[in-house]
Design a protein around this motif. Structure first.
Motif, PDB file in Angstrom:
ATOM      1  N   UNK A 168      57.311 -12.342  60.498  1.00 64.20           N
ATOM      2  CA  UNK A 168      58.111 -12.498  61.716  1.00 64.20           C
ATOM      3  C   UNK A 168      59.596 -12.307  61.458  1.00 64.20           C
ATOM      4  N   UNK A 169      60.049 -12.603  60.244  1.00 64.94           N
ATOM      5  CA  UNK A 169      61.485 -12.510  59.941  1.00 64.94           C
ATOM      6  C   UNK A 169      61.772 -11.450  58.880  1.00 64.94           C
ATOM      7  N   UNK A 170      60.799 -10.633  58.564  1.00 61.74           N
ATOM      8  CA  UNK A 170      60.942  -9.641  57.504  1.00 61.74           C
ATOM      9  C   UNK A 170      62.149  -8.722  57.741  1.00 61.74           C
ATOM     10  N   UNK A 171      62.214  -8.096  58.925  1.00 57.71           N
ATOM     11  CA  UNK A 171      63.305  -7.161  59.223  1.00 57.71           C
ATOM     12  C   UNK A 171      64.639  -7.879  59.332  1.00 57.71           C
ATOM     13  N   UNK A 172      64.612  -9.062  59.936  1.00 62.54           N
ATOM     14  CA  UNK A 172      65.836  -9.851  60.093  1.00 62.54           C
ATOM     15  C   UNK A 172      66.399 -10.256  58.732  1.00 62.54           C
ATOM     16  N   UNK A 173      65.516 -10.653  57.831  1.00 59.76           N
ATOM     17  CA  UNK A 173      65.951 -11.062  56.488  1.00 59.76           C
ATOM     18  C   UNK A 173      66.471  -9.858  55.692  1.00 59.76           C
ATOM     19  N   UNK A 174      65.820  -8.713  55.834  1.00 67.30           N
ATOM     20  CA  UNK A 174      66.265  -7.507  55.130  1.00 67.30           C
ATOM     21  C   UNK A 174      67.660  -7.094  55.611  1.00 67.30           C
ATOM     22  N   UNK A 175      67.898  -7.169  56.918  1.00 66.96           N
ATOM     23  CA  UNK A 175      69.209  -6.821  57.473  1.00 66.96           C
ATOM     24  C   UNK A 175      70.273  -7.786  56.967  1.00 66.96           C
ATOM     25  N   UNK A 176      69.913  -9.072  56.902  1.00 68.43           N
ATOM     26  CA  UNK A 176      70.848 -10.086  56.410  1.00 68.43           C
ATOM     27  C   UNK A 176      71.215  -9.821  54.940  1.00 68.43           C
ATOM     28  N   UNK A 177      70.221  -9.505  54.123  1.00 67.92           N
ATOM     29  CA  UNK A 177      70.468  -9.244  52.705  1.00 67.92           C
ATOM     30  C   UNK A 177      71.336  -7.995  52.536  1.00 67.92           C
ATOM     31  N   UNK A 178      71.129  -6.979  53.377  1.00 65.83           N
ATOM     32  CA  UNK A 178      71.963  -5.772  53.312  1.00 65.83           C
ATOM     33  C   UNK A 178      73.432  -6.115  53.536  1.00 65.83           C
ATOM     34  N   UNK A 179      73.699  -7.039  54.444  1.00 69.41           N
ATOM     35  CA  UNK A 179      75.081  -7.455  54.699  1.00 69.41           C
ATOM     36  C   UNK A 179      75.651  -8.233  53.517  1.00 69.41           C
TER      37      UNK A 179
END
Length: 315
Positions: A168-179
């Motif tokens: 459920x948070x896979x994409x959200x977490x990946x975007x956060x880590x990219x930042x």
């Protein structure tokens, strides 16, 4: 006290443990006027101090045990004067409480009151069953998007384990880590970018502290001075920010339970059991040494409680 800190660091105790042990040792010395060296005292004085914590201060059993551990460490490791015999202070009674658990609807309602990074962290606590500091100390290399796993390093008791990465948070977490990675590169350009490494790994691998994988998933907004090395680094965020945000969300969502960050971990375990997961698998995910610790969640499972009928309803 400098000697105490030196021995604590020699044994690789966590910085928080170092601070806590030093506080208890100072309180112990001050309890006897602050003029008597601990070497001139012993088991009788330790027992009296621990008994006072219960009799006058009315502390919990875990607090008394924490003070005991600090003083045992002082006499055994620092002063080389192990306390002989079994100590018999007045014991604080340990009370067993069933864990507070939120329903799935309550968790969803609470999440609606959170936003940004706090929401993402709360979802990790609930979705992966992490403890508060396990989430706070998560490193980029500990998140495995390929296998949908989260590696918990140095959890409670210094143990490592694996947990699930919520889809459920896979994409959200990946975007956060990219930042976070972009922020790390900016620190490197400015001549910083180092992070604290456990167990003297910074001496074994001098360049590892600046590698992207070792950076915290949830870094602080500003760099700060590391209390041990004196170097300017970017540490992880303070846990108090998430704790306050979760407490505020619980209140705003109208939940009248004593709930906090650790309640999300309790809810994860209970809901997993309700979904039919094997208790041994859950024990591994939770990092419990004994399955009896995991079994406490069977007492608050909704399915078991729903099957019970009150005698008043049988009239």
């Amino acid at each position: 006290m400098d000697q105490v800190k030196e021995v604590l660091r020699y044994h690789h105790y966590a910085y928080r443990t170092e601070v806590t042990y030093c506080q208890w040792i100072v309180r112990y010395i001050h309890y006897y006027g602050g003029k008597t060296h601990p070497r001139e005292m012993g088991r009788q004085q330790v027992e009296a101090f621990l008994s006072n914590l219960v009799g006058k201060k009315n502390v919990a059993a875990s607090t008394q045990r924490q003070a005991l551990n600090a003083l045992v460490f002082l006499y055994r490791e620092v002063l080389d004067m192990p306390i002989e015999g079994e100590m018999m202070p007045i014991r604080s009674k340990k009370k067993v409480h069933p864990p507070t658990v939120l329903t799935k609807e309550e968790v969803q309602g609470m999440f609606l009151k959170l936003k940004g990074t706090h929401l993402l962290m709360a979802k990790l606590l609930y979705g992966a069953g992490l403890r508060l500091m396990e989430c706070i100390r998560l490193r980029i290399q500990d998140v495995d998007f390929g296998q949908n796993k989260i590696y918990v390093r140095g959890g409670k008791g210094g143990k490592d384990r694996l947990s699930v990465l919520p889809q459920n948070i896979r994409d959200e977490l990946r975007f956060h880590i990219d930042r976070v990675i972009v922020q790390h590169h900016e620190d490197l350009v400015e001549g910083f970018g180092a992070v604290y490494l456990p167990h003297a790994l910074d001496r074994k691998y001098p360049n590892a502290a600046r590698e992207t994988g070792w950076q915290y998933v949830f870094p602080a907004k500003k760099r700060s001075i590391d209390p041990r090395s004196g170097r300017e680094m970017r540490h992880h965020v303070l846990e108090t920010g998430l704790q306050k945000a979760v407490k505020r969300a619980v209140t705003q969502s109208g939940i009248h339970k004593k709930a906090g960050c650790h309640t999300l971990r309790h809810s994860f375990a209970t809901h997993m059991l309700e979904n039919g997961i094997n208790i041994r698998v859950l024990q591994t995910l939770m990092g419990h040494a004994d399955v009896k610790t995991t079994e406490i969640y069977t007492h608050v499972m909704k399915k078991d409680i729903d099957a019970i009928e009150s005698p008043l309803d049988q009239w």
